[in-house]
Design a protein around this motif. Structure first.
Motif, mmCIF file in Angstrom:
data_model
loop_
_atom_site.group_PDB
_atom_site.id
_atom_site.type_symbol
_atom_site.label_atom_id
_atom_site.label_comp_id
_atom_site.label_asym_id
_atom_site.label_seq_id
_atom_site.Cartn_x
_atom_site.Cartn_y
_atom_site.Cartn_z
ATOM 1 N N GLN A 245 54.090 56.864 15.922
ATOM 2 C CA GLN A 245 54.238 56.406 14.538
ATOM 3 C C GLN A 245 53.479 57.268 13.542
ATOM 4 O OE1 GLN A 245 53.903 52.153 13.616
ATOM 5 N NE2 GLN A 245 53.743 51.815 15.820
ATOM 6 N N GLN A 246 52.425 57.928 14.007
ATOM 7 C CA GLN A 246 51.526 58.627 13.081
ATOM 8 C C GLN A 246 51.248 60.053 13.558
ATOM 9 O OE1 GLN A 246 50.628 57.391 10.247
ATOM 10 N NE2 GLN A 246 51.087 55.210 10.478
ATOM 11 N N LEU A 247 52.279 60.763 13.986
ATOM 12 C CA LEU A 247 52.069 62.106 14.526
ATOM 13 C C LEU A 247 51.457 63.060 13.512
ATOM 14 C CD1 LEU A 247 55.223 62.841 16.720
ATOM 15 C CD2 LEU A 247 52.849 62.719 17.490
ATOM 16 N N ASP A 248 51.677 62.803 12.243
ATOM 17 C CA ASP A 248 51.177 63.720 11.215
ATOM 18 C C ASP A 248 49.895 63.231 10.555
ATOM 19 O OD1 ASP A 248 52.353 61.568 9.933
ATOM 20 O OD2 ASP A 248 53.169 62.771 8.283
ATOM 21 N N ASN A 249 49.279 62.182 11.119
ATOM 22 C CA ASN A 249 48.097 61.610 10.462
ATOM 23 C C ASN A 249 47.124 61.119 11.532
ATOM 24 O OD1 ASN A 249 46.199 60.033 9.019
ATOM 25 N ND2 ASN A 249 47.703 59.588 7.423
ATOM 26 N N TYR A 250 46.176 61.969 11.890
ATOM 27 C CA TYR A 250 45.232 61.637 12.959
ATOM 28 C C TYR A 250 44.444 60.372 12.626
ATOM 29 C CZ TYR A 250 41.429 62.193 16.345
ATOM 30 O OH TYR A 250 40.523 61.988 17.358
ATOM 31 N N GLU A 251 43.938 60.297 11.431
ATOM 32 C CA GLU A 251 43.095 59.164 11.045
ATOM 33 C C GLU A 251 43.881 57.853 11.125
ATOM 34 O OE1 GLU A 251 40.059 57.928 7.378
ATOM 35 O OE2 GLU A 251 41.092 59.870 7.379
ATOM 36 N N ALA A 252 45.094 57.852 10.581
ATOM 37 C CA ALA A 252 45.913 56.634 10.612
ATOM 38 C C ALA A 252 46.268 56.252 12.044
ATOM 39 C CB ALA A 252 47.181 56.841 9.788
ATOM 40 N N ALA A 253 46.531 57.257 12.883
ATOM 41 C CA ALA A 253 46.867 56.978 14.285
ATOM 42 C C ALA A 253 45.716 56.285 14.996
ATOM 43 C CB ALA A 253 47.236 58.278 15.000
ATOM 44 N N LEU A 254 44.503 56.726 14.734
ATOM 45 C CA LEU A 254 43.348 56.133 15.410
ATOM 46 C C LEU A 254 43.046 54.728 14.895
ATOM 47 C CD1 LEU A 254 41.506 57.373 17.669
ATOM 48 C CD2 LEU A 254 43.138 58.914 16.635
ATOM 49 N N TRP A 255 43.191 54.509 13.591
ATOM 50 C CA TRP A 255 42.976 53.160 13.069
ATOM 51 C C TRP A 255 44.017 52.196 13.637
ATOM 52 C CZ3 TRP A 255 38.583 51.673 11.461
ATOM 53 C CH2 TRP A 255 37.756 52.491 10.688
ATOM 54 N N LEU A 256 45.249 52.649 13.728
ATOM 55 C CA LEU A 256 46.294 51.803 14.310
ATOM 56 C C LEU A 256 45.977 51.495 15.769
ATOM 57 C CD1 LEU A 256 49.109 50.463 14.225
ATOM 58 C CD2 LEU A 256 50.080 52.708 14.820
ATOM 59 N N THR A 257 45.579 52.507 16.512
ATOM 60 C CA THR A 257 45.329 52.327 17.941
ATOM 61 C C THR A 257 44.159 51.389 18.189
ATOM 62 O OG1 THR A 257 46.137 54.593 18.304
ATOM 63 C CG2 THR A 257 44.971 53.535 20.122
ATOM 64 N N VAL A 258 43.063 51.584 17.480
ATOM 65 C CA VAL A 258 41.882 50.761 17.736
ATOM 66 C C VAL A 258 42.118 49.313 17.329
ATOM 67 C CG1 VAL A 258 40.611 51.009 15.539
ATOM 68 C CG2 VAL A 258 39.356 50.887 17.710
ATOM 69 N N SER A 259 43.030 49.086 16.404
ATOM 70 C CA SER A 259 43.306 47.710 15.988
ATOM 71 C C SER A 259 43.976 46.904 17.094
ATOM 72 C CB SER A 259 44.183 47.696 14.730
ATOM 73 O OG SER A 259 45.488 48.170 15.009
ATOM 74 N N GLY A 260 44.484 47.596 18.121
ATOM 75 C CA GLY A 260 45.083 46.897 19.254
ATOM 76 C C GLY A 260 44.071 46.377 20.252
ATOM 77 N N LEU A 261 42.791 46.693 20.033
ATOM 78 C CA LEU A 261 41.700 46.249 20.909
ATOM 79 C C LEU A 261 41.943 46.733 22.345
ATOM 80 C CD1 LEU A 261 41.165 42.648 19.454
ATOM 81 C CD2 LEU A 261 40.143 44.816 18.728
ATOM 82 N N GLY A 262 41.651 45.918 23.342
ATOM 83 C CA GLY A 262 41.839 46.338 24.727
ATOM 84 C C GLY A 262 40.894 47.456 25.120
ATOM 85 N N ASP A 263 41.379 48.361 25.953
ATOM 86 C CA ASP A 263 40.575 49.497 26.422
ATOM 87 C C ASP A 263 40.597 50.569 25.341
ATOM 88 O OD1 ASP A 263 39.085 51.210 27.951
ATOM 89 O OD2 ASP A 263 40.626 51.567 29.468
ATOM 90 N N ARG A 264 39.905 50.278 24.255
ATOM 91 C CA ARG A 264 40.113 51.029 23.013
ATOM 92 C C ARG A 264 39.571 52.447 23.043
ATOM 93 N NH1 ARG A 264 37.244 45.795 20.848
ATOM 94 N NH2 ARG A 264 38.321 45.209 22.757
ATOM 95 N N ASP A 265 38.561 52.743 23.860
ATOM 96 C CA ASP A 265 38.152 54.146 23.957
ATOM 97 C C ASP A 265 39.254 54.971 24.616
ATOM 98 O OD1 ASP A 265 37.409 52.669 26.354
ATOM 99 O OD2 ASP A 265 36.454 54.507 27.065
ATOM 100 N N THR A 266 39.921 54.387 25.618
ATOM 101 C CA THR A 266 40.963 55.122 26.338
ATOM 102 C C THR A 266 42.251 55.226 25.534
ATOM 103 O OG1 THR A 266 40.038 54.598 28.497
ATOM 104 C CG2 THR A 266 42.388 55.114 28.419
ATOM 105 N N THR A 267 42.688 54.139 24.908
ATOM 106 C CA THR A 267 43.910 54.237 24.100
ATOM 107 C C THR A 267 43.708 55.206 22.939
ATOM 108 O OG1 THR A 267 43.247 52.237 22.875
ATOM 109 C CG2 THR A 267 44.808 51.954 24.704
ATOM 110 N N CYS A 268 42.517 55.194 22.348
ATOM 111 C CA CYS A 268 42.244 56.129 21.248
ATOM 112 C C CYS A 268 42.122 57.567 21.751
ATOM 113 C CB CYS A 268 40.985 55.713 20.497
ATOM 114 S SG CYS A 268 41.198 54.255 19.438
ATOM 115 N N ALA A 269 41.572 57.743 22.957
ATOM 116 C CA ALA A 269 41.498 59.091 23.532
ATOM 117 C C ALA A 269 42.895 59.651 23.763
ATOM 118 C CB ALA A 269 40.715 59.062 24.841
ATOM 119 N N ILE A 270 43.782 58.821 24.306
ATOM 120 C CA ILE A 270 45.150 59.275 24.570
ATOM 121 C C ILE A 270 45.857 59.611 23.262
ATOM 122 C CG2 ILE A 270 47.415 58.547 25.411
ATOM 123 C CD1 ILE A 270 45.919 56.897 27.566
#
Length: 416
Positions: A245-270
């Motif tokens: 969803q956010q291939l052109d926006n690193y910051e937005a991609a990470l905020w979206l990913t971390v909002s999903g909680l869970g294994d958030r260091d790993t989902t954000c790393a991926i």
């Protein structure tokens, strides 16, 4: 090192930066869900420093092996995983036990197949560290797949874990290949799916492809997972949905990913390792890079050497993939690499290129050798101060070759 490998390493390093910042960013959000929701809504940047986890620690090993060998050398990667193990980085119990066995001298091939009663691990560990592999081999997606599998097999042999690693590596490669076209979520994930074997991972990536970008994150998590189960199939589809969803926006991609909680260091790393391949290093916020703890430099200390050679020897070097010098002949008990290009050029020009046996052609090759290996030999000066060389006994040449870091490259050519 060739310009091609320089470009590959630049991409792998960029992906590593994106992965490690994402990892460290996500790690700072292991807080009560209500607190995380408030912080995400306010886009409140966590206080520094941001420490990275095992996701980055293992990705560092991957990049160091790619730098040194130009491919995934499984034995060397297993050795690096074990050597660089850091109990403070949050490794899973199974991986910790496996790496302990490797450090104790047990073959990784023997130990990894015993995990989880012989079925192998389907955890998300292979996927979390693999994005730099996709970045490095991005020109060739089939090679991305084979190298991703090699990187996974050392710790994760279950088909789901391998499918997850393939998906992430291919996504990182595609993010770079398609960076000028910015595909839609559906287009991007369709391209990824072409390379992912049938599995629960691929089935859930299809679900991710078809999910609306406008649905609430918690609804996406209900369908895709968020890494809470620490499995590839519960982690990779959600991380790819966020990245797509956010291939052109690193910051937005990470905020979206971390909002999903869970294994958030790993989902954000991926997600970070993938999206950085589209945005480039400049897409990662500077203050985020500064907040993440500095990455160590694991590059081997090397010495640059040169060797004059003729066409026959060069052809044999090429046959080895530019990685080895051929065995010495019976009448050649010593191998003579030299310490500077001027000396090597003198020999290539005045001897190789003046000799009918070489077709009146001479070359100068340049290569890097581990300094700790060369420390066992003395430098010989055989004329003027520039005439310095090592005398490597012929029986030591195989070990010498194993200590070459990177590729042997031609830097000069002389013809009569």
């Amino acid at each position: 090192m060739t310009k091609t490998n320089d470009a590959r390493l630049h991409r792998a390093q960029c992906s590593l930066e994106g992965l490690s910042v994402g990892d460290a960013f996500g790690e700072r959000f292991f807080l009560h869900p209500d607190v995380v929701e408030t912080l995400v809504s306010a886009r409140a940047i966590p206080a520094s420093p941001w420490s990275y986890t095992d996701d980055t620690q293992m990705a560092l090993s991957i990049v160091s092996i790619l730098r040194e060998y130009g491919e995934i050398n499984q034995d060397k990667l297993a050795e690096s995983f074990a050597k660089q193990y850091d109990s403070d980085r949050g490794y899973g119990a199974a991986t910790s036990g496996l790496l302990a066995q490797i450090r104790n001298g047990k073959p990784w091939q023997q130990e990894v197949v015993t995990l989880f009663n012989g079925q192998g691990s389907y955890g998300n560990g292979a996927a979390m560290r693999v994005a730099p592999v996709g970045a490095f081999f991005a020109e060739d997606l089939d090679l991305v797949v084979t190298q991703a599998v090699k990187s996974a097999e050392i710790t994760h042999t279950h088909p789901e874990a391998i499918a997850g690693a393939i998906a992430v590596a291919v996504a990182a490669a595609l993010a770079w290949r398609l960076k000028d076209f910015l595909p839609t979520q559906q287009e991007f994930l369709n391209q990824v799916l072409l390379y992912v074997p049938d599995s629960e991972v691929s089935s859930k990536i299809r679900l991710a492809r078809d999910l609306s970008a406008n649905i609430p994150v918690h609804s996406a998590v209900a369908v895709l997972g968020n890494g809470t189960k620490v499995s590839a199939q519960d982690t990779v589809p959600f991380a790819l949905w966020c990245a797509a969803q956010q291939l052109d926006n690193y910051e937005a991609a990470l905020w979206l990913t971390v909002s999903g909680l869970g294994d958030r260091d790993t989902t954000c790393a991926i997600a970070g390792g993938i999206v950085a391949m589209s945005t480039g290093l400049e897409g990662i916020p500077t203050d985020w890079l500064k907040a993440r703890e500095p990455l160590p430099n694991w590059e081997a200390e090397t010495i640059t050497l040169f060797r004059p050679t003729g066409p026959k020897e060069l052809a044999l070097i090429k046959e080895s993939g530019d990685r080895e010098f051929p065995p010495r002949l019976p009448e050649q008990p010593i191998f003579y690499p030299v310490l500077n290009e001027e000396y090597a050029s003198q020999i290539a020009r005045d001897w190789n290129a003046a000799n009918a046996d070489t077709g009146y052609i001479g070359y100068v090759t340049r290569f890097q050798v581990r300094a700790d290996f060369l420390s066992r030999y003395s430098i010989k000066t055989v004329g003027a101060s520039i005439h310095q060389e090592y005398w490597i006994p012929a029986q030591d040449l195989p070990e010498f070759n194993r200590n070459i870091v990177g590729l042997i490259e031609v830097v000069a050519e002389f013809r009569q």
